[in-house]
Design a protein around this motif. Sequence first.
Motif, PDB file in Angstrom:
ATOM      1  N   LEU A  49      36.744  49.116  36.919  1.00 35.51           N
ATOM      2  CA  LEU A  49      35.321  49.198  36.985  1.00 35.51           C
ATOM      3  C   LEU A  49      34.975  50.483  36.651  1.00 35.51           C
ATOM      4  O   LEU A  49      33.937  50.732  35.932  1.00 35.51           O
TER       5      LEU A  49
ATOM      6  N   GLN B 177      33.020  56.545  41.931  1.00 38.73           N
ATOM      7  CA  GLN B 177      33.586  55.102  42.036  1.00 38.73           C
ATOM      8  C   GLN B 177      35.116  55.576  42.383  1.00 38.73           C
ATOM      9  O   GLN B 177      35.791  55.064  43.268  1.00 38.73           O
TER      10      GLN B 177
ATOM     11  N   GLY C 254      37.834  44.850  30.726  1.00 42.60           N
ATOM     12  CA  GLY C 254      37.392  43.812  31.401  1.00 42.60           C
ATOM     13  C   GLY C 254      38.113  42.788  31.837  1.00 42.60           C
ATOM     14  O   GLY C 254      38.343  42.021  33.057  1.00 42.60           O
TER      15      GLY C 254
ATOM     16  N   THR D  71      40.545  44.168  34.492  1.00 50.75           N
ATOM     17  CA  THR D  71      39.722  44.140  35.939  1.00 50.75           C
ATOM     18  C   THR D  71      39.942  42.794  36.450  1.00 50.75           C
ATOM     19  O   THR D  71      40.322  42.573  37.696  1.00 50.75           O
ATOM     20  N   PHE D  72      39.299  41.839  35.725  1.00 50.23           N
ATOM     21  CA  PHE D  72      39.267  40.411  36.166  1.00 50.23           C
ATOM     22  C   PHE D  72      40.776  39.958  36.778  1.00 50.23           C
ATOM     23  O   PHE D  72      41.008  39.266  37.564  1.00 50.23           O
TER      24      PHE D  72
ATOM     25  N   GLU E 157      34.929  50.639  33.006  1.00 54.97           N
ATOM     26  CA  GLU E 157      33.613  50.115  32.676  1.00 54.97           C
ATOM     27  C   GLU E 157      32.539  51.133  32.747  1.00 54.97           C
ATOM     28  O   GLU E 157      31.612  50.998  31.804  1.00 54.97           O
ATOM     29  N   TYR E 158      32.183  51.545  33.658  1.00 54.16           N
ATOM     30  CA  TYR E 158      31.030  52.809  33.907  1.00 54.16           C
ATOM     31  C   TYR E 158      31.132  53.764  32.971  1.00 54.16           C
ATOM     32  O   TYR E 158      30.060  54.188  32.396  1.00 54.16           O
TER      33      TYR E 158
ATOM     34  N   THR F 111      41.695  46.982  40.171  1.00 53.68           N
ATOM     35  CA  THR F 111      40.360  46.396  39.564  1.00 53.68           C
ATOM     36  C   THR F 111      39.094  47.699  39.512  1.00 53.68           C
ATOM     37  O   THR F 111      38.567  47.577  39.008  1.00 53.68           O
ATOM     38  N   LEU F 112      39.202  48.432  40.941  1.00 54.94           N
ATOM     39  CA  LEU F 112      38.160  49.584  41.117  1.00 54.94           C
ATOM     40  C   LEU F 112      38.243  50.528  40.135  1.00 54.94           C
ATOM     41  O   LEU F 112      37.308  51.028  39.362  1.00 54.94           O
TER      42      LEU F 112
END
Lengths: 121, 210
Positions: free
Chosen positions: B62, B78, B32, B35-36, B65-66, B58-59
């Motif tokens: 994510l 994604q 995270g 990503t941020f 994270e999924y 970033t994508l």
Amino acid sequence: MHLVYPAVLAVLLFSTGLYGVLARRNAILVLMSVELMLNAVNLNLVAFDVWLNRTARETLHSGQALTLFTIAIAAAEIGIGLAIVLAVHRNRGTSDIDRLRDTAEGHESDAPEAEKAEATA
Amino acid sequence: MSPAAALATTAAAAPHGFLSPTGVEIAFLLVGLVTFGAALVTVTTRQLVHAALWLVVTLGGLAVEYLLLTAEFIAWMQVLIYVGSVVVLLLFGLMLTKAPIGRSPDADSANRWAALGVAVAAAAALVWVVVDAFRTTWIDLGGAPSGSTKVTGASLFQNWVLPFEALSVLLLAALVGAIVLSRKAKADAAAATTGTPAVPGSRSEKEGVR
């Protein structure tokens, strides 16, 4: 996993996208920021779907289905948005959204001159 | 949520401690942060192509994270749709609008500080509300993954068939709309540049050159 982690990450990504939408001048960078905001919503949907699937026995999987729909609609949105940006760039020679103020109030006097300058350039 | 479910939530939350992060939480936190950070660079960098490339980070973060949230199908969708096609579309858009390759000094608008204020205020308010609301809520990630392809496909084609089909119509409409938008502009531009009654042979020649 604590539910706060994905929720806070989604909030931070959404705020980043909000800043990008408000602060960027290039239309394609604004579209990128819109993608960031949509992805923040997707992360929220997935996290809450996994949470509700276990605690509330929610078997509809609405969060993940809505995430897939959001991804598809975002793909359609980026296609149409880029087509519009390319059309504007072809007609005006710029993709700077600060200069596309033909419909703004109080700019009737300088709009034709700007168009003439762009036409000659 | 029903009271029984609320009871189950509190019962499930009971054995957790506030400061006992599990391995999944630590991995989620680290990914995270990446990503941020990549999202921040995406909205602040002055090189337009670099913004698109940081958007890939970033994508992709994510998508990881999924995966950590056991939503496998969403993660691969994604990667396929966002990282595979949307970023490529954005890069094509940057190239076709003749974006400057190096640093562009006017990438940010003049109201940058107002935008920063709005974003920080929104982030503060939303973080406060979210943390206050879900302070004692835990996701149970054990057991069978709740987002495998089998589960998602069964749910999608049992409960969500009608929206799914409507979505295909929307994609078709978007496709036709994009074609119409680009075709019309091209015909207008060709008529404006020639200034003469368009002969079909010469016009197709011009398009071939273009």
